[in-house]
Design an enzyme around this catalytic site. Sequence first.
Site, PDB file in Angstrom:
ATOM      1  N   HIS A   9      -3.096   6.287   4.648  1.00  0.00           N
ATOM      2  CA  HIS A   9      -1.676   6.583   4.883  1.00  0.00           C
ATOM      3  C   HIS A   9      -1.343   7.996   4.409  1.00  0.00           C
ATOM      4  O   HIS A   9      -1.962   8.510   3.458  1.00  0.00           O
ATOM      5  CB  HIS A   9      -0.801   5.624   4.080  1.00  0.00           C
ATOM      6  CG  HIS A   9      -0.759   4.211   4.563  1.00  0.00           C
ATOM      7  ND1 HIS A   9      -1.235   3.802   5.795  1.00  0.00           N
ATOM      8  CD2 HIS A   9      -0.305   3.085   3.949  1.00  0.00           C
ATOM      9  CE1 HIS A   9      -1.057   2.495   5.928  1.00  0.00           C
ATOM     10  NE2 HIS A   9      -0.499   2.013   4.820  1.00  0.00           N
TER      11      HIS A   9
ATOM     12  N   CYS B 294       0.821  -1.227   0.000  1.00  0.00           N
ATOM     13  CA  CYS B 294       0.000   0.000   0.000  1.00  0.00           C
ATOM     14  C   CYS B 294       0.850   1.272   0.000  1.00  0.00           C
ATOM     15  O   CYS B 294       0.602   2.207  -0.765  1.00  0.00           O
ATOM     16  CB  CYS B 294      -0.939   0.002   1.188  1.00  0.00           C
ATOM     17  SG  CYS B 294      -0.159  -0.479   2.719  1.00  0.00           S
TER      18      CYS B 294
HETATM   19  C1  2RA Z   1       0.979  -1.869   6.577  1.00  0.00           C
HETATM   20  N1  2RA Z   1       1.642  -1.998   4.258  1.00  0.00           N
HETATM   21  O1  2RA Z   1       0.455  -0.763   6.453  1.00  0.00           O
HETATM   22  C2  2RA Z   1       1.177  -2.758   5.397  1.00  0.00           C
HETATM   23  C3  2RA Z   1      -0.070  -3.489   5.102  1.00  0.00           C
HETATM   24  N2  2RA Z   1      -0.089  -4.106   3.858  1.00  0.00           N
HETATM   25  O2  2RA Z   1       1.329  -2.330   7.657  1.00  0.00           O
END
Ligand code: 2RA
Length: 339
Positions: free
Chosen positions: A247, A134
């Site tokens: 994020h 991600c």
């Molecule tokens: C996280 N990228 O955010 C990882 C999850 N796929 O921990």
Amino acid sequence: TGPSLAVVGVTGAVGQEFLSVLQDRDFPFRSIKMLASKRSAGQNLNFLGRNYVVEELTRDSFDDVDIALFSAGGSISKEFGPLAVESGTIVVDNSSAFRMQKGVPLVVPEVNPEAMEGIKVGRGKGALIANPNCSTIICLMAATPLHRHSKVLRMVVSTYQAASGAGAAAMRELEQQTHEVLEGKPPTCKIFQRQYAFNLFSHNSAVLPNGYNEEEMKLVKETRKIWNDTDVKVTATCIRVPVMRAHAESINLQFENPLDEDTARDILKKAPGLVIIDDRTSNNFPTPLEVSNKDDVAVGRIRRDVSQEGNYGLDIFVCGDQIRKGAALNAVQIAEMLL
Ligand code: 2RA
């Protein structure tokens, strides 16, 4: 009409988002199988007005499946992905199991569609396509249009990663802890063994001998594979922050040739899957809450990097929904390219 589908890990956060995205984008399919572990098998779920019973994932789950969307962890992908491919299924795998494997395309449809050239349903041939991590997807959605205009020599990324990246249980625990802390109770710390609410900490993935954690090295390695550029210098610091499902990432870029901030802004304005939120007067820039449950990655704080000569450096700040563009949407967009 359309392909027969299977969703592996359908009861998880990403599995559920696969269904939402398939519905939102009116993905054409003639049948769909809802697959999960023995523990989750037997559950009823409603999709597009029809009732489905979750089936246990087994070796022959893929006999009549054209496309399988996997998000059930690396070990499930390792065990069942190749079996599905053998039975002629095209697997889009959200786990990290095969991302760096030679011959497995690692694809962000807006960024490197050419990597999956020629893979289509209906040819009776199975294939495995990997969904990037991600934080990689969200970063490269903004960095790549700039890189295509003026080659990036070095990229420094600091991430501020949501609870959803650690799964639905982590989201629930963040909420629970927040209540507990506000009520003066000791926080329940089962997922991360430390207080998460009103706190932040280095990403929970394992720390490697070089001092980087696995999440950081995914960003380094996946960027090089997706850009097909083994020379680009990438470093990253990944942090877990008390945010639910989107994020945020600060990205610093150093270019081979000058790229001024106005040109950068124009490029980003035209780039697919991005929205620019960059209003200095009102100090209005991307936030995780504003991008949550949305498809687009938001970009802002576009400015010349004053630590570099001329226009060789640029700083930007991006936010993207981790479950959607960071996983489920990207995978369904890959599936759309198979039709
Ligand atoms: C996280 N990228 O955010 C990882 C999850 N796929 O921990």
